[in-house]
Structures are given as C-alpha cells and as structure tokens.
Design an enzyme around this catalytic site. Structure first.
Site, mmCIF file in Angstrom:
data_model
loop_
_atom_site.group_PDB
_atom_site.id
_atom_site.type_symbol
_atom_site.label_atom_id
_atom_site.label_comp_id
_atom_site.label_asym_id
_atom_site.label_seq_id
_atom_site.Cartn_x
_atom_site.Cartn_y
_atom_site.Cartn_z
ATOM 1 N N HIS A 317 0.854 -1.190 0.000
ATOM 2 C CA HIS A 317 0.000 0.000 0.000
ATOM 3 C C HIS A 317 0.886 1.234 0.000
ATOM 4 O O HIS A 317 1.957 1.228 0.604
ATOM 5 C CB HIS A 317 -0.886 0.005 1.254
ATOM 6 N N ASP A 375 -7.957 -5.019 -0.227
ATOM 7 C CA ASP A 375 -8.459 -5.707 -1.419
ATOM 8 C C ASP A 375 -8.188 -7.199 -1.427
ATOM 9 O O ASP A 375 -8.711 -7.910 -2.283
ATOM 10 C CB ASP A 375 -7.823 -5.084 -2.679
HETATM 11 C C1 COA Z 1 -0.154 -0.540 -3.784
HETATM 12 C C2 COA Z 1 1.193 -0.384 -4.458
HETATM 13 C C3 COA Z 1 1.000 0.262 -5.833
HETATM 14 C C4 COA Z 1 2.072 0.521 -3.595
HETATM 15 O O1 COA Z 1 3.235 0.722 -4.294
HETATM 16 P P1 COA Z 1 4.448 1.552 -3.715
HETATM 17 O O2 COA Z 1 4.145 2.192 -2.432
HETATM 18 O O3 COA Z 1 4.884 2.434 -4.810
HETATM 19 O O4 COA Z 1 5.462 0.443 -3.409
HETATM 20 P P2 COA Z 1 6.829 0.380 -4.084
HETATM 21 O O5 COA Z 1 6.658 0.280 -5.551
HETATM 22 O O6 COA Z 1 7.644 1.496 -3.497
HETATM 23 O O7 COA Z 1 7.348 -0.999 -3.579
HETATM 24 C C5 COA Z 1 8.514 -1.163 -2.866
HETATM 25 C C6 COA Z 1 9.069 -2.522 -3.249
HETATM 26 O O8 COA Z 1 8.090 -3.525 -2.968
HETATM 27 C C7 COA Z 1 7.743 -4.207 -4.161
HETATM 28 N N1 COA Z 1 6.310 -4.425 -4.133
HETATM 29 C C8 COA Z 1 5.340 -3.528 -3.780
HETATM 30 N N2 COA Z 1 4.143 -4.113 -3.804
HETATM 31 C C9 COA Z 1 4.355 -5.385 -4.183
HETATM 32 C C10 COA Z 1 3.496 -6.463 -4.391
HETATM 33 N N3 COA Z 1 2.165 -6.346 -4.221
HETATM 34 N N4 COA Z 1 4.019 -7.640 -4.782
HETATM 35 C C11 COA Z 1 5.340 -7.745 -4.962
HETATM 36 N N5 COA Z 1 6.213 -6.764 -4.778
HETATM 37 C C12 COA Z 1 5.723 -5.584 -4.393
HETATM 38 C C13 COA Z 1 8.161 -3.309 -5.303
HETATM 39 O O9 COA Z 1 8.426 -4.059 -6.464
HETATM 40 C C14 COA Z 1 9.389 -2.664 -4.736
HETATM 41 O O10 COA Z 1 10.429 -3.583 -4.804
HETATM 42 P P3 COA Z 1 11.948 -3.080 -5.076
HETATM 43 O O11 COA Z 1 12.286 -2.178 -3.909
HETATM 44 O O12 COA Z 1 12.763 -4.317 -5.143
HETATM 45 O O13 COA Z 1 11.901 -2.328 -6.372
HETATM 46 C C15 COA Z 1 1.900 -1.746 -4.608
HETATM 47 O O14 COA Z 1 2.151 -2.278 -3.349
HETATM 48 C C16 COA Z 1 1.106 -2.730 -5.471
HETATM 49 O O15 COA Z 1 1.206 -2.688 -6.689
HETATM 50 N N6 COA Z 1 0.309 -3.629 -4.820
HETATM 51 C C17 COA Z 1 -0.478 -4.575 -5.556
HETATM 52 C C18 COA Z 1 -1.749 -3.926 -6.069
HETATM 53 C C19 COA Z 1 -2.748 -3.660 -4.962
HETATM 54 O O16 COA Z 1 -3.039 -4.525 -4.154
HETATM 55 N N7 COA Z 1 -3.276 -2.443 -4.954
HETATM 56 C C20 COA Z 1 -4.287 -2.052 -4.001
HETATM 57 C C21 COA Z 1 -3.765 -1.018 -3.067
HETATM 58 S S1 COA Z 1 -4.992 -0.633 -1.862
#
Ligand code: COA
Length: 436
Positions: A317, A375
């Site tokens: 998140h 979710d």
């Molecule tokens: C929600 C979301 C977009 C947040 O992204 P964010 O805060 O930008 O997180 P980051 O992209 O900074 O992630 C940090 C690290 O965790 C990883 N990561 C984040 N969410 C992940 C996930 N769901 N599965 C696998 N890896 C994940 C990223 O690849 C990144 O890895 P790295 O440091 O090796 O590059 C992301 O967690 C995601 O895509 N989740 C899945 C979709 C989802 O459930 N969305 C609903 C949100 S309420």
C-alpha cells in the site's frame, strides 16, 4: 478546524552558501508529524517545491480521517475503524464523516428516513440507460448517469460556491449517498437486461443495495441478515480513506464551484482506474491464475524475481507500511460469509489464506514491509455473494460517496481556494517560429 501554527521554525538554506536563509513556519496537526508551512515559500524565497504525486504535501486541513501508515492505524473523526466496523451502521458512519459526531437517535432516524425518501431516481434516468450499450463498462454507466443527475439537481450545488446555504449542502450530500445504491444496482440490472428494481421501504441501506441487485419482481426476496451485515461492513471499510486520488479529485473539482453530482462523477472516474479501485478484481484474476496451493511456490518465485512485473495483488500500500487495519477485518468478514454460504472450504479461500501465510513469512515481503491490504479478501467475499467482479468498483464508489461528500462539504466550509499546482518546466527555451 485548527492546526497549531508556528510550533517552531524551519529554515530553508541554499547548500552552497549560508547567505540565503528563509525561515518557514512549522505547523502541527492533532496527530502526526510536524509540518513545514510552505505557503509563503515562493513569495519569500523565489523558489517552489517539486513533489510529484504530492506524497510529501498536505493539500488541505481535514478533520475527517487520520491514517498512520507506519503503525497501521485508521481513524474516522477519531474513532478506530475496527470499532466503527463492529458497532456502527453505514448510515451512522456516513453521518459521522459529514457531521463530525455519530448521530443521536433522532438524527439517525431522520437521516435514515431521508436516505429512503431520496433513494428514488427521476424516471427519466431510465432513458439515460437506454443510451448505453449493454456491455458498457459499469463504471462508464455510473459515471455518465451520475453526472447526468446534475441536470436534475442543478441548484443544489455549488454554482455559487460561497453562497450556497448549509441546507443546500446537506441536501446534496443526502441525495448523493441516497441515490448511489439505486444507480449502482440499475447499472447492473441494465447490463444484464433485468428489470430495474426500486428501493424498498423498511430495508436498511445495505439491505436495499442487495435487494435492488438481486430481487426479481415475480418472487419475494428475503434478506439474509448475515450477508447484509457483511455487505454493510464492507461499505464501512471503504467509506473514506483520506486524500486518495478520487477524494483529492472530488475536492479539486468541487473547489471550482461545480455541481456536486458532476463533482462526485469526477471522483467515480478517478476511482475507475485499476491502480485505484480495481485491485480486488485483480486479486481474483491472480488466484485463478495460480490455480491451487501447488501453484504458490512457482508464483512466489516469479514475484520475488519481479518477473514481468509480477506482483502479489492485494499486498502492499502507498500509505501502510504495516497491516492495513481494514485487511484483518475483511478476512473475518470473508470467513463469516463463506461459512454462511456453506463455502468455508472454498478452494479459492484456502488458496488465499495459504498465499497470505506464505507471503507474511517470506523475506521478500518482510524486508519491503508488504502486508495484505483491504483488497486481498474483499473480492472473494463479493464474488461469493454473487456480485460479478465488474461491479466491485461500482460498489466501492457507493461506499466512498460517503467520504467524497463529507470531504466536499468540508472543503466548501473551509473556503479553500482552487488548486493550481505548478510544473517544473522541462520543455524548450523561448524560441521564434521559423519564417515560412
Ligand atoms: C499498492 C502499491 C501500488 C504501492 O506501491 P508503492 O508504495 O509504490 O510500493 P513500491 O513500488 O515502493 O514498492 C517497494 C518494493 O516492494 C515491491 N512491491 C510492492 N508491492 C508489491 C506487491 N504487491 N508484490 C510484490 N512486490 C511488491 C516493489 O516491487 C518494490 O520492490 P523493489 O524495492 O525491489 O523495487 C503496490 O504495493 C502494489 O502494486 N500492490 C499490488 C496492487 C494492490 O493490491 N493495490 C491495491 C492497493 S490498496
């Protein structure tokens, strides 16, 4: 609404010299870290800040929702989401968000009566639906019909933003919360070619949502109280979540003085995007792709290796670096619903639970502080209740309307100016059009 001002001072200093120092005020909210007051930055220092996505920027003061992502805390008007989910109804939470306090018995009765009285749509709205293809995306129909409602309620909004009365604001917030379930249900019924069902007096807000979705005119529809309460708690868990994309959109659009129905339609458009409202549908697709628990090791390898951007949907998140408090509540609801439906050995639930357990013990997820979000389980519940995945975001919008209208009202009452972010310009320098 008050924030403690000048609780100390920050100084902006250019690195290559100490000659230019600009003092900036410090602010402190009721909860949370100190805040640098940037309002006079450009005027005093001649520079502006670069913060794409606004992750470091408070765009407003708000007394509605507090989130501590590090600690996994979500409060609405100070009340923990866990307590609201357990003890309150959705209309009570909607009232709380808009009015700051839980309603007393009289306010609650009047509000519920108003929600029922305003749940009907103008009959001409039926004509709107006939203009859509049956296979239109449900969010397209929701967005279009909702914006269309502004032509029926043109004066209840914000055409003269600072002059609308508090009664008009109340009426608009009531109408929006009241009419959304009817619109949402009609979107579904139209897409299936089913007769449109009217709201039924005597049913609660959540019961009416299910009634309008699933009733048929020829058969009496019985409320299942376990499913209705589960659905109500899902609505509560989605009612508001601070300054997320759709809420910021509602505030930004609303500040221009536009009609509130058009303003909430803009929120619906923002929510439609898969990066915002569509993740629970993606969780189901992922579970289908993994298939059975035997598929977990292979899938987890792909996630760990970040193969083709594979992510564990329903995990992680933007704000929470701890368990999303809504996720645990959603897991409990999931167990209750599946038990009620005799599906407690549902292979999809078993797969989800095993996947969650595997991820929570996996170094990749532990080191990145990735936990289940709201979710992860909600799609399983909604699908088990018979709600098709294309409708998940529509009901997310129904729930979030309570938050959107509260934030819209707060924005109007604070007399916020309109939003006008800058860009860090990286285009060509000034140049002349070549002579032809
Ligand atoms: C929600 C979301 C977009 C947040 O992204 P964010 O805060 O930008 O997180 P980051 O992209 O900074 O992630 C940090 C690290 O965790 C990883 N990561 C984040 N969410 C992940 C996930 N769901 N599965 C696998 N890896 C994940 C990223 O690849 C990144 O890895 P790295 O440091 O090796 O590059 C992301 O967690 C995601 O895509 N989740 C899945 C979709 C989802 O459930 N969305 C609903 C949100 S309420």
């Amino acid at each position: 609404m008050a924030a403690q001002q000048d609780a100390g001072q920050w100084v902006l200093r250019r690195v290559e010299g100490t000659a230019q120092e600009v003092p900036l005020g410090s602010m402190k909210g009721q909860l949370g870290p100190d805040v640098v007051d940037m309002r006079t930055l450009y005027r005093r220092a001649g520079v502006f800040s670069y913060d794409p996505g606004f992750a470091n920027t408070a765009s407003c003061m708000s007394a509605i929702t507090y989130i501590d992502g590090e600690a996994g805390i979500l409060l609405h008007r100070g009340y923990p989401i866990e307590q609201l989910c357990q003890k309150a109804s959705f209309p009570e939470v909607a009232w709380l968000l808009s009015h700051g306090e839980l309603p007393d018995a009289r306010q609650k009765a009047r509000f519920e009566h108003g929600l029922m009285a305003e749940a009907h749509l103008h009959e001409q709205i039926r004509n709107f639906f006939n203009g859509f293809r049956r296979d239109s995306h449900p969010m397209a129909m929701l967005c279009g019909t909702l914006a269309g409602l502004s032509s029926f309620y043109g004066n209840q909004g914000a055409d003269q933003r600072h002059r609308i009365t508090s009664e008009e604001r109340e009426m608009s917030t009531l109408r929006l919360v009241a009419k959304m379930p009817t619109l949402a249900a009609w979107v579904y019924r139209y897409s299936r070619g089913l007769p449109l069902i009217y709201p039924r007096p005597g049913l609660s807000y959540a019961e009416n949502c299910l009634h309008m979705l699933f009733s048929m005119p020829e058969a009496a529809w019985e409320v299942n109280p376990v499913l209705a309460r589960a659905f109500e708690r899902i609505l509560i868990l989605h009612a508001d979540h601070g300054q997320n994309v759709s809420t910021s959109t509602v505030r930004t659009v609303g500040a221009t003085g536009v009609n509130p129905f058009a303003c909430v339609a803009a929120g619906v458009a923002a929510l439609w995007g898969p990066a915002h409202g569509g993740a629970n549908e993606a969780v189901l697709d992922m579970l289908d792709e993994i298939g059975t628990v035997d598929g977990i090791p292979d899938f987890m390898n792909r996630v760990r290796n970040q193969e083709d951007g594979t992510r564990l949907m329903g995990f992680g998140h933007r704000v929470y670096r701890n368990l999303d408090p809504r996720a645990g509540l959603m897991r409990n609801i999931c167990h209750e619903v599946l038990a009620e439906l005799g599906m407690d050995h549902d292979p999809r639930l078993e797969l989800a639970m095993k996947l969650e357990e595997t991820a929570l013990n996996d170094e990749y997820f532990i080191s990145r502080r990735l936990y289940p979000n709201v979710d992860f389980y909600s799609g399983i519940i909604l699908r088990a209740m018979g709600i098709p995945s294309s409708m998940f975001t529509v009901f997310f919008a129904v729930a979030r309307t309570a938050g959107w209208v509260a934030q819209w009202k707060e924005m109007l009452e604070s007399r916020a100016g309109i939003s006008r972010p800058r860009a860090l310009y990286v285009g060509p320098d000034r140049r002349d059009v070549p002579a032809s």
